[in-house]
Design an enzyme around this catalytic site. Structure first.
Site, PDB file in Angstrom:
ATOM      1  N   HIS A  76      18.778  -0.372  11.467  1.00  0.00           N
ATOM      2  CA  HIS A  76      18.505   0.626  12.502  1.00  0.00           C
ATOM      3  C   HIS A  76      18.112  -0.062  13.796  1.00  0.00           C
ATOM      4  O   HIS A  76      17.240  -0.947  13.797  1.00  0.00           O
ATOM      5  CB  HIS A  76      17.362   1.543  12.050  1.00  0.00           C
ATOM      6  CG  HIS A  76      16.913   2.517  13.088  1.00  0.00           C
ATOM      7  ND1 HIS A  76      15.632   2.551  13.589  1.00  0.00           N
ATOM      8  CD2 HIS A  76      17.593   3.511  13.741  1.00  0.00           C
ATOM      9  CE1 HIS A  76      15.526   3.517  14.484  1.00  0.00           C
ATOM     10  NE2 HIS A  76      16.702   4.114  14.602  1.00  0.00           N
ATOM     11  N   SER A  77      18.746   0.299  14.899  1.00  0.00           N
ATOM     12  CA  SER A  77      18.351  -0.158  16.227  1.00  0.00           C
ATOM     13  C   SER A  77      18.366  -1.694  16.293  1.00  0.00           C
ATOM     14  O   SER A  77      19.406  -2.306  16.060  1.00  0.00           O
ATOM     15  CB  SER A  77      16.975   0.434  16.578  1.00  0.00           C
ATOM     16  OG  SER A  77      16.700   0.326  17.953  1.00  0.00           O
ATOM     17  N   TYR A  78      17.221  -2.327  16.602  1.00  0.00           N
ATOM     18  CA  TYR A  78      17.145  -3.794  16.582  1.00  0.00           C
ATOM     19  C   TYR A  78      17.594  -4.360  15.240  1.00  0.00           C
ATOM     20  O   TYR A  78      18.141  -5.476  15.173  1.00  0.00           O
ATOM     21  CB  TYR A  78      15.711  -4.233  16.900  1.00  0.00           C
ATOM     22  CG  TYR A  78      15.386  -5.638  16.462  1.00  0.00           C
ATOM     23  CD1 TYR A  78      15.883  -6.743  17.151  1.00  0.00           C
ATOM     24  CD2 TYR A  78      14.585  -5.868  15.345  1.00  0.00           C
ATOM     25  CE1 TYR A  78      15.591  -8.044  16.732  1.00  0.00           C
ATOM     26  CE2 TYR A  78      14.276  -7.147  14.923  1.00  0.00           C
ATOM     27  CZ  TYR A  78      14.786  -8.240  15.607  1.00  0.00           C
ATOM     28  OH  TYR A  78      14.499  -9.524  15.189  1.00  0.00           O
ATOM     29  N   GLY A  80      20.105  -3.800  13.692  1.00  0.00           N
ATOM     30  CA  GLY A  80      21.512  -4.153  13.740  1.00  0.00           C
ATOM     31  C   GLY A  80      21.732  -5.627  14.039  1.00  0.00           C
ATOM     32  O   GLY A  80      22.664  -6.251  13.514  1.00  0.00           O
ATOM     33  N   HIS A 216      16.427   9.180  18.123  1.00  0.00           N
ATOM     34  CA  HIS A 216      16.783   7.826  17.705  1.00  0.00           C
ATOM     35  C   HIS A 216      16.351   7.504  16.265  1.00  0.00           C
ATOM     36  O   HIS A 216      17.063   6.797  15.552  1.00  0.00           O
ATOM     37  CB  HIS A 216      16.143   6.837  18.683  1.00  0.00           C
ATOM     38  CG  HIS A 216      16.439   5.398  18.414  1.00  0.00           C
ATOM     39  ND1 HIS A 216      17.705   4.924  18.155  1.00  0.00           N
ATOM     40  CD2 HIS A 216      15.611   4.306  18.363  1.00  0.00           C
ATOM     41  CE1 HIS A 216      17.659   3.613  17.975  1.00  0.00           C
ATOM     42  NE2 HIS A 216      16.404   3.222  18.085  1.00  0.00           N
TER      43      HIS A 216
END
Length: 242
Positions: A76-78, A80, A216
Protein backbone atom coordinates in the site's frame (compact mmCIF):
# COMPACT_ATOMS: atom_id res chain seq x y z
CA UNK A 1 -5.76 -21.53 0.15
CA UNK A 2 -3.37 -18.69 -0.69
CA UNK A 3 -0.56 -17.00 1.21
CA UNK A 4 -0.72 -13.22 1.47
CA UNK A 5 1.99 -10.80 2.61
CA UNK A 6 0.50 -7.33 3.07
CA UNK A 7 2.94 -4.43 3.39
CA UNK A 8 1.69 -1.18 4.91
CA UNK A 9 2.50 2.32 3.74
CA UNK A 10 4.39 5.19 5.36
CA UNK A 11 3.62 6.09 8.99
CA UNK A 12 1.41 3.00 9.40
CA UNK A 13 2.01 -0.51 10.74
CA UNK A 14 0.55 -3.99 10.84
CA UNK A 15 -2.45 -2.54 12.71
CA UNK A 16 -3.96 -1.04 9.55
CA UNK A 17 -4.52 -4.49 8.04
CA UNK A 18 -6.63 -5.87 10.96
CA UNK A 19 -9.92 -5.96 9.08
CA UNK A 20 -8.54 -7.42 5.86
CA UNK A 21 -6.35 -9.88 7.76
CA UNK A 22 -9.36 -11.13 9.72
CA UNK A 23 -11.45 -11.44 6.55
CA UNK A 24 -8.74 -13.37 4.69
CA UNK A 25 -8.23 -15.69 7.64
CA UNK A 26 -11.98 -16.35 7.68
CA UNK A 27 -11.71 -17.51 4.05
CA UNK A 28 -8.97 -19.98 5.03
CA UNK A 29 -5.94 -18.05 3.78
CA UNK A 30 -2.55 -17.59 5.43
CA UNK A 31 -1.79 -13.91 6.06
CA UNK A 32 1.35 -12.05 7.18
CA UNK A 33 1.28 -8.30 7.89
CA UNK A 34 4.83 -7.27 8.87
CA UNK A 35 5.48 -3.93 10.53
CA UNK A 36 8.48 -2.27 8.92
CA UNK A 37 11.47 -1.16 11.00
CA UNK A 38 11.07 2.14 12.83
CA UNK A 39 7.28 2.57 12.87
CA UNK A 40 4.35 1.48 15.06
CA UNK A 41 5.35 -1.31 17.47
CA UNK A 42 8.85 -1.24 15.98
CA UNK A 43 9.23 2.52 16.49
CA UNK A 44 11.87 1.82 19.16
CA UNK A 45 14.17 0.88 16.24
CA UNK A 46 13.76 4.27 14.55
CA UNK A 47 17.04 5.86 13.41
CA UNK A 48 18.34 8.03 10.55
CA UNK A 49 19.87 4.88 9.04
CA UNK A 50 16.50 3.21 8.36
CA UNK A 51 15.89 3.43 4.63
CA UNK A 52 14.12 1.67 1.77
CA UNK A 53 16.70 -1.13 1.73
CA UNK A 54 15.99 -1.77 5.42
CA UNK A 55 12.30 -2.22 4.69
CA UNK A 56 12.88 -4.43 1.67
CA UNK A 57 15.09 -6.63 3.85
CA UNK A 58 12.36 -6.76 6.52
CA UNK A 59 10.01 -8.44 4.07
CA UNK A 60 12.68 -10.59 2.41
CA UNK A 61 13.64 -11.95 5.83
CA UNK A 62 10.02 -12.64 6.75
CA UNK A 63 9.50 -14.65 3.58
CA UNK A 64 12.79 -16.49 4.01
CA UNK A 65 12.41 -17.50 7.66
CA UNK A 66 8.69 -18.27 7.40
CA UNK A 67 9.60 -20.34 4.32
CA UNK A 68 6.92 -18.71 2.23
CA UNK A 69 6.32 -19.46 -1.43
CA UNK A 70 3.56 -18.87 -3.99
CA UNK A 71 2.95 -15.54 -2.24
CA UNK A 72 0.48 -12.82 -3.16
CA UNK A 73 2.52 -9.75 -2.21
CA UNK A 74 0.57 -6.51 -1.72
CA UNK A 75 2.01 -3.07 -0.97
CA UNK A 76 0.00 0.00 0.00
CA UNK A 77 1.26 3.48 -0.91
CA UNK A 78 4.98 3.64 0.05
CA UNK A 79 4.73 -0.14 0.43
CA UNK A 80 4.70 -0.30 -3.36
CA UNK A 81 8.36 0.73 -3.33
CA UNK A 82 9.07 -2.08 -0.88
CA UNK A 83 7.31 -4.86 -2.77
CA UNK A 84 9.07 -3.96 -6.02
CA UNK A 85 12.39 -4.51 -4.27
CA UNK A 86 11.21 -7.77 -2.69
CA UNK A 87 9.86 -9.09 -5.99
CA UNK A 88 13.18 -8.33 -7.67
CA UNK A 89 15.09 -10.26 -5.01
CA UNK A 90 12.73 -13.22 -4.58
CA UNK A 91 10.91 -13.68 -7.91
CA UNK A 92 10.51 -17.44 -7.53
CA UNK A 93 8.55 -17.02 -4.29
CA UNK A 94 5.69 -15.01 -5.82
CA UNK A 95 2.29 -15.87 -7.22
CA UNK A 96 1.11 -12.28 -7.77
CA UNK A 97 1.83 -8.63 -7.00
CA UNK A 98 -0.81 -6.11 -5.94
CA UNK A 99 -0.06 -2.37 -5.83
CA UNK A 100 -2.70 -0.78 -3.60
CA UNK A 101 -2.89 2.95 -4.38
CA UNK A 102 0.87 2.70 -4.45
CA UNK A 103 4.09 4.08 -5.84
CA UNK A 104 5.62 2.02 -8.65
CA UNK A 105 9.28 2.93 -9.04
CA UNK A 106 11.64 2.25 -11.91
CA UNK A 107 15.23 1.24 -11.30
CA UNK A 108 17.15 4.21 -9.90
CA UNK A 109 14.08 6.15 -8.75
CA UNK A 110 13.18 7.20 -5.22
CA UNK A 111 9.70 7.95 -3.94
CA UNK A 112 10.62 11.63 -3.78
CA UNK A 113 11.64 11.51 -7.45
CA UNK A 114 8.04 10.62 -8.35
CA UNK A 115 6.15 12.76 -5.83
CA UNK A 116 4.74 16.09 -7.07
CA UNK A 117 7.22 18.84 -6.07
CA UNK A 118 4.75 20.67 -3.82
CA UNK A 119 4.06 17.51 -1.81
CA UNK A 120 7.75 16.64 -1.63
CA UNK A 121 8.59 20.13 -0.38
CA UNK A 122 5.93 19.91 2.34
CA UNK A 123 7.56 16.72 3.62
CA UNK A 124 11.03 18.25 3.57
CA UNK A 125 9.80 21.35 5.41
CA UNK A 126 7.97 19.26 8.02
CA UNK A 127 11.07 17.13 8.61
CA UNK A 128 13.23 20.22 9.02
CA UNK A 129 10.75 21.92 11.33
CA UNK A 130 9.48 19.03 13.45
CA UNK A 131 11.67 16.01 12.74
CA UNK A 132 15.31 17.06 13.31
CA UNK A 133 15.78 16.97 9.55
CA UNK A 134 15.34 13.20 9.19
CA UNK A 135 11.86 12.29 10.47
CA UNK A 136 8.69 13.07 8.53
CA UNK A 137 5.59 13.58 10.71
CA UNK A 138 2.44 11.68 9.64
CA UNK A 139 0.11 13.26 7.16
CA UNK A 140 -3.27 13.73 8.89
CA UNK A 141 -5.91 11.12 8.09
CA UNK A 142 -8.23 13.91 6.94
CA UNK A 143 -5.88 14.70 4.04
CA UNK A 144 -6.19 11.11 2.81
CA UNK A 145 -9.96 11.23 3.31
CA UNK A 146 -9.97 8.30 5.70
CA UNK A 147 -13.57 7.61 6.70
CA UNK A 148 -14.79 9.82 9.54
CA UNK A 149 -15.19 6.98 12.03
CA UNK A 150 -11.52 5.99 11.75
CA UNK A 151 -9.74 9.34 11.50
CA UNK A 152 -9.04 9.86 15.19
CA UNK A 153 -7.80 6.29 15.55
CA UNK A 154 -5.52 6.52 12.49
CA UNK A 155 -4.01 9.82 13.65
CA UNK A 156 -3.35 8.27 17.06
CA UNK A 157 -1.74 5.15 15.59
CA UNK A 158 0.54 6.70 12.98
CA UNK A 159 4.19 7.40 13.81
CA UNK A 160 7.00 9.37 12.17
CA UNK A 161 8.70 7.98 9.07
CA UNK A 162 12.47 8.17 8.39
CA UNK A 163 12.98 10.46 5.42
CA UNK A 164 15.67 8.17 4.01
CA UNK A 165 12.91 5.72 3.07
CA UNK A 166 11.59 8.35 0.66
CA UNK A 167 14.98 9.46 -0.64
CA UNK A 168 16.87 6.22 -1.25
CA UNK A 169 16.76 5.16 -4.89
CA UNK A 170 15.44 1.68 -5.61
CA UNK A 171 18.01 -0.69 -7.10
CA UNK A 172 16.46 -3.34 -9.33
CA UNK A 173 18.40 -6.20 -10.87
CA UNK A 174 15.78 -6.98 -13.50
CA UNK A 175 14.88 -10.29 -11.90
CA UNK A 176 11.10 -9.81 -11.53
CA UNK A 177 9.46 -12.64 -13.48
CA UNK A 178 7.58 -10.99 -16.38
CA UNK A 179 4.95 -13.73 -16.06
CA UNK A 180 4.03 -12.61 -12.54
CA UNK A 181 0.45 -11.38 -12.48
CA UNK A 182 0.23 -7.75 -11.38
CA UNK A 183 -2.79 -5.74 -10.24
CA UNK A 184 -2.97 -2.01 -9.55
CA UNK A 185 -5.83 -0.72 -7.37
CA UNK A 186 -6.56 3.02 -7.47
CA UNK A 187 -8.50 4.82 -4.74
CA UNK A 188 -10.48 7.58 -6.41
CA UNK A 189 -11.85 9.39 -3.37
CA UNK A 190 -9.22 11.86 -2.20
CA UNK A 191 -7.90 15.14 -3.61
CA UNK A 192 -4.32 15.66 -4.73
CA UNK A 193 -3.60 11.96 -5.20
CA UNK A 194 -0.26 11.22 -6.90
CA UNK A 195 -1.46 7.73 -7.86
CA UNK A 196 -3.51 8.20 -11.06
CA UNK A 197 -0.23 8.48 -12.98
CA UNK A 198 0.83 5.07 -11.69
CA UNK A 199 -2.61 3.68 -12.52
CA UNK A 200 -2.23 4.94 -16.10
CA UNK A 201 1.24 3.41 -16.24
CA UNK A 202 -0.15 0.09 -15.01
CA UNK A 203 -2.78 0.10 -17.77
CA UNK A 204 -0.09 0.83 -20.34
CA UNK A 205 1.90 -2.17 -19.08
CA UNK A 206 -1.11 -4.43 -19.46
CA UNK A 207 -1.59 -5.00 -15.74
CA UNK A 208 -5.01 -5.66 -14.31
CA UNK A 209 -6.45 -2.39 -12.97
CA UNK A 210 -9.21 -1.79 -10.43
CA UNK A 211 -10.72 1.40 -9.00
CA UNK A 212 -12.35 1.83 -5.60
CA UNK A 213 -14.35 4.92 -4.62
CA UNK A 214 -12.81 5.67 -1.24
CA UNK A 215 -9.98 7.47 0.53
CA UNK A 216 -6.36 6.43 0.40
CA UNK A 217 -6.52 3.90 3.26
CA UNK A 218 -8.53 1.38 1.25
CA UNK A 219 -8.00 -1.37 3.84
CA UNK A 220 -9.98 0.75 6.33
CA UNK A 221 -12.57 2.31 4.03
CA UNK A 222 -13.34 -0.74 1.87
CA UNK A 223 -12.03 -3.85 3.63
CA UNK A 224 -14.62 -6.15 2.07
CA UNK A 225 -13.98 -4.96 -1.48
CA UNK A 226 -10.25 -5.14 -0.96
CA UNK A 227 -10.44 -8.67 0.45
CA UNK A 228 -12.34 -9.75 -2.65
CA UNK A 229 -9.84 -8.03 -4.95
CA UNK A 230 -6.93 -9.75 -3.22
CA UNK A 231 -8.53 -13.18 -3.44
CA UNK A 232 -9.40 -12.52 -7.08
CA UNK A 233 -5.73 -11.74 -7.78
CA UNK A 234 -4.67 -14.94 -6.04
CA UNK A 235 -7.17 -17.08 -7.93
CA UNK A 236 -6.47 -15.47 -11.30
CA UNK A 237 -2.73 -16.00 -10.91
CA UNK A 238 -3.25 -19.62 -9.83
CA UNK A 239 -5.46 -20.33 -12.85
CA UNK A 240 -2.95 -18.70 -15.15
CA UNK A 241 -0.14 -21.00 -14.13
CA UNK A 242 0.75 -23.94 -16.35
Amino acid sequence: MATFVLVHGAWHGSWCWKRVRTALHARGHEVFTPTLTGVAERSHLLSPDVNLSTHIQDVVNLMQWEELSDVVLCGHSYGGCVISGVADRMPSRLRALVYLDAFVLDDGQSLHDTLPPAQRNLQLEAAARDGEGWKVPPIPAEVFNVNANDREWVNRQCTVQPIATFQERLKLRGRIDPRTEVTFILATGFDGSPFPAFYDGAKAKGWKTVTMACGHDVMLDRPGELTSALTDAAESAKNGKI
